[in-house]
Design a protein around this motif. Structure first.
Motif, PDB file in Angstrom:
ATOM      1  N   ARG A  73       0.857  -1.195   0.000  1.00 40.11           N
ATOM      2  CA  ARG A  73       0.000   0.000   0.000  1.00 40.11           C
ATOM      3  C   ARG A  73       0.894   1.246   0.000  1.00 40.11           C
ATOM      4  O   ARG A  73       2.059   1.203   0.437  1.00 40.11           O
ATOM      5  CB  ARG A  73      -0.949  -0.015   1.198  1.00 40.11           C
ATOM      6  N   ALA A  74       0.324   2.371  -0.473  1.00 41.60           N
ATOM      7  CA  ALA A  74       1.111   3.599  -0.597  1.00 41.60           C
ATOM      8  C   ALA A  74       1.338   4.255   0.770  1.00 41.60           C
ATOM      9  O   ALA A  74       2.411   4.807   1.032  1.00 41.60           O
ATOM     10  CB  ALA A  74       0.396   4.565  -1.531  1.00 41.60           C
ATOM     11  N   ASP A  75       0.321   4.191   1.641  1.00 40.35           N
ATOM     12  CA  ASP A  75       0.382   4.899   2.915  1.00 40.35           C
ATOM     13  C   ASP A  75       0.809   3.945   4.027  1.00 40.35           C
ATOM     14  O   ASP A  75       0.144   2.944   4.285  1.00 40.35           O
ATOM     15  CB  ASP A  75      -1.014   5.482   3.218  1.00 40.35           C
ATOM     16  N   ALA A  76       1.919   4.250   4.684  1.00 42.67           N
ATOM     17  CA  ALA A  76       2.402   3.464   5.829  1.00 42.67           C
ATOM     18  C   ALA A  76       2.515   1.970   5.513  1.00 42.67           C
ATOM     19  O   ALA A  76       1.977   1.136   6.240  1.00 42.67           O
ATOM     20  CB  ALA A  76       1.498   3.687   7.047  1.00 42.67           C
ATOM     21  N   PRO A  77       3.234   1.617   4.448  1.00 40.49           N
ATOM     22  CA  PRO A  77       3.386   0.189   4.141  1.00 40.49           C
ATOM     23  C   PRO A  77       4.176  -0.533   5.231  1.00 40.49           C
ATOM     24  O   PRO A  77       4.962   0.094   5.943  1.00 40.49           O
ATOM     25  CB  PRO A  77       4.151   0.183   2.814  1.00 40.49           C
ATOM     26  N   LEU A  78       3.925  -1.841   5.328  1.00 44.40           N
ATOM     27  CA  LEU A  78       4.663  -2.660   6.293  1.00 44.40           C
ATOM     28  C   LEU A  78       6.119  -2.771   5.856  1.00 44.40           C
ATOM     29  O   LEU A  78       6.405  -3.326   4.796  1.00 44.40           O
ATOM     30  CB  LEU A  78       4.038  -4.058   6.344  1.00 44.40           C
ATOM     31  N   ARG A  79       7.010  -2.224   6.686  1.00 39.07           N
ATOM     32  CA  ARG A  79       8.451  -2.393   6.458  1.00 39.07           C
ATOM     33  C   ARG A  79       9.189  -2.032   7.737  1.00 39.07           C
ATOM     34  O   ARG A  79       8.681  -1.263   8.558  1.00 39.07           O
ATOM     35  CB  ARG A  79       8.932  -1.539   5.280  1.00 39.07           C
ATOM     36  N   PRO A  80      10.383  -2.614   7.924  1.00 40.45           N
ATOM     37  CA  PRO A  80      11.103  -2.299   9.157  1.00 40.45           C
ATOM     38  C   PRO A  80      11.594  -0.852   9.140  1.00 40.45           C
ATOM     39  O   PRO A  80      12.006  -0.355   8.087  1.00 40.45           O
ATOM     40  CB  PRO A  80      12.309  -3.246   9.136  1.00 40.45           C
ATOM     41  N   ALA A  81      11.572  -0.184  10.276  1.00 43.87           N
ATOM     42  CA  ALA A  81      12.233   1.118  10.399  1.00 43.87           C
ATOM     43  C   ALA A  81      13.728   0.875  10.195  1.00 43.87           C
ATOM     44  O   ALA A  81      14.223  -0.214  10.490  1.00 43.87           O
ATOM     45  CB  ALA A  81      11.969   1.702  11.785  1.00 43.87           C
ATOM     46  N   THR A  82      14.435   1.879   9.690  1.00 43.18           N
ATOM     47  CA  THR A  82      15.866   1.680   9.403  1.00 43.18           C
ATOM     48  C   THR A  82      16.636   1.316  10.669  1.00 43.18           C
ATOM     49  O   THR A  82      17.629   0.603  10.603  1.00 43.18           O
ATOM     50  CB  THR A  82      16.489   2.945   8.776  1.00 43.18           C
ATOM     51  N   ASP A  83      16.160   1.778  11.826  1.00 47.99           N
ATOM     52  CA  ASP A  83      16.860   1.494  13.078  1.00 47.99           C
ATOM     53  C   ASP A  83      16.172   0.410  13.908  1.00 47.99           C
ATOM     54  O   ASP A  83      16.415   0.304  15.113  1.00 47.99           O
ATOM     55  CB  ASP A  83      17.018   2.781  13.900  1.00 47.99           C
ATOM     56  N   ALA A  84      15.345  -0.419  13.264  1.00 46.56           N
ATOM     57  CA  ALA A  84      14.679  -1.503  14.013  1.00 46.56           C
ATOM     58  C   ALA A  84      15.599  -2.716  14.146  1.00 46.56           C
ATOM     59  O   ALA A  84      16.390  -3.006  13.244  1.00 46.56           O
ATOM     60  CB  ALA A  84      13.394  -1.920  13.297  1.00 46.56           C
ATOM     61  N   LEU A  85      15.456  -3.402  15.265  1.00 48.11           N
ATOM     62  CA  LEU A  85      16.144  -4.689  15.445  1.00 48.11           C
ATOM     63  C   LEU A  85      15.245  -5.754  14.809  1.00 48.11           C
ATOM     64  O   LEU A  85      14.073  -5.867  15.169  1.00 48.11           O
ATOM     65  CB  LEU A  85      16.314  -4.966  16.943  1.00 48.11           C
ATOM     66  N   ILE A  86      15.798  -6.513  13.860  1.00 51.53           N
ATOM     67  CA  ILE A  86      14.997  -7.545  13.184  1.00 51.53           C
ATOM     68  C   ILE A  86      15.052  -8.832  14.004  1.00 51.53           C
ATOM     69  O   ILE A  86      16.137  -9.310  14.338  1.00 51.53           O
ATOM     70  CB  ILE A  86      15.538  -7.831  11.759  1.00 51.53           C
ATOM     71  N   LEU A  87      13.890  -9.341  14.340  1.00 52.06           N
ATOM     72  CA  LEU A  87      13.815 -10.557  15.147  1.00 52.06           C
ATOM     73  C   LEU A  87      13.058 -11.618  14.351  1.00 52.06           C
ATOM     74  O   LEU A  87      11.832 -11.564  14.249  1.00 52.06           O
ATOM     75  CB  LEU A  87      13.087 -10.217  16.459  1.00 52.06           C
ATOM     76  N   ASP A  88      13.795 -12.548  13.745  1.00 55.58           N
ATOM     77  CA  ASP A  88      13.162 -13.624  12.978  1.00 55.58           C
ATOM     78  C   ASP A  88      12.856 -14.758  13.942  1.00 55.58           C
ATOM     79  O   ASP A  88      13.770 -15.379  14.496  1.00 55.58           O
ATOM     80  CB  ASP A  88      14.099 -14.088  11.859  1.00 55.58           C
TER      81      ASP A  88
END
Ligand code: CDP
Ligand code: CDP
Length: 202
Positions: free
Chosen positions: A165-180
């Motif tokens: 979607r154009a508005d607020a798509p799901l994606r990590p913030a550049t400074d997020a810790l990725i937890l798989d």
């Protein structure tokens, strides 16, 4: 003092489970922001208009017992793509995030849009197959109304809509810790989140 933990990620990644555990551990308030979109989607199902529904959302709307179904998830992701619906829900979420005593919010855009200044940002994820299996087990596994393949298709369709979607798509913030969490137990996933919060508070 305010302290915000932002937890984003796709469906059934473990956001809610981790959020509840860290809220209990640190005494933070918890807001499952998906519930807001599910409640708007459910009201539209009643014939109301989505933007009006988002502007007049009440705590009663959030207490409906039909918000956790797969259909409610689909309805939520459709209304969540409407910018005016998202805009109507921003202020409530920001106020919740900055309350005294700390808050954890889980959703799709908490670290990117709602609280870009959050003290801790986690992006919780797992493979679509692992997530669909978790959701299918929650629905009863072999006893569920839906076969695993249908749940997998639903999860993928919703992720696709949320990411594109154009508005607020799901994606990590550049400074997020990725937890798989694909290969993590709940306890292991919670321990990593707790460690990230303790490091930020130190
Ligand atoms: O909130 P979200 O949709 O991201 O997921 P959830 O409702 O917290 O978790 C979905 C299911 O995965 C729940 O039944 C959890 O018990 C399970 N689970 C998990 O959350 N984390 C793991 N590491 C393993 C399983
Ligand atoms: O529990 P699960 O991860 O399956 O879904 P949810 O968190 O209850 O979210 C339902 C839907 O609401 C998502 O698929 C998104 O389309 C939308 N949502 C959103 O757009 N932004 C948020 N902050 C939270 C949810």
């Amino acid at each position: 003092m305010a302290f915000t933990v932002a937890i984003d990620g796709p469906a059934a990644a473990g956001k809610g489970t981790i959020s509840k555990a860290v809220a209990a551990r640190f005494g933070f308030a918890h807001l499952d922001t998906g519930l807001l979109y599910r409640a708007v989607g459910a009201k539209v199902g009643d014939g109301a208009e989505a933007i009006a529904a988002a502007n007049s959302l009440s705590t009663d709307d959030l207490a409906r017992d039909d918000l956790r179904t797969l259909a409610a998830g689909q309805a939520a992701s459709k209304v969540a793509a409407i910018p005016e619906v998202r805009a109507a829900l921003v202020e409530f979420q920001r106020r919740f995030a900055r309350q005294d005593g700390g808050a954890v919010l889980d959703g799709r855009d908490i670290g990117t849009v709602i609280c870009p200044e959050a003290e801790v940002k986690l992006f919780v994820t797992a493979s679509a197959e692992v997530r669909a299996r978790r959701r299918w087990l929650e629905l009863g596994g072999e006893a569920a109304d839906q076969p695993y393949e249908a749940v997998l298709a639903e999860v993928k369709e919703r992720d696709d809509r949320d990411m594109n979607r154009a508005d607020a798509p799901l994606r990590p913030a550049t400074d997020a810790l990725i937890l798989d969490t694909s290969e993590l137990s709940i306890d292991e996933a919670v321990a990593r989140a707790v460690a990230a919060i303790e490091a930020a508070r130190a």
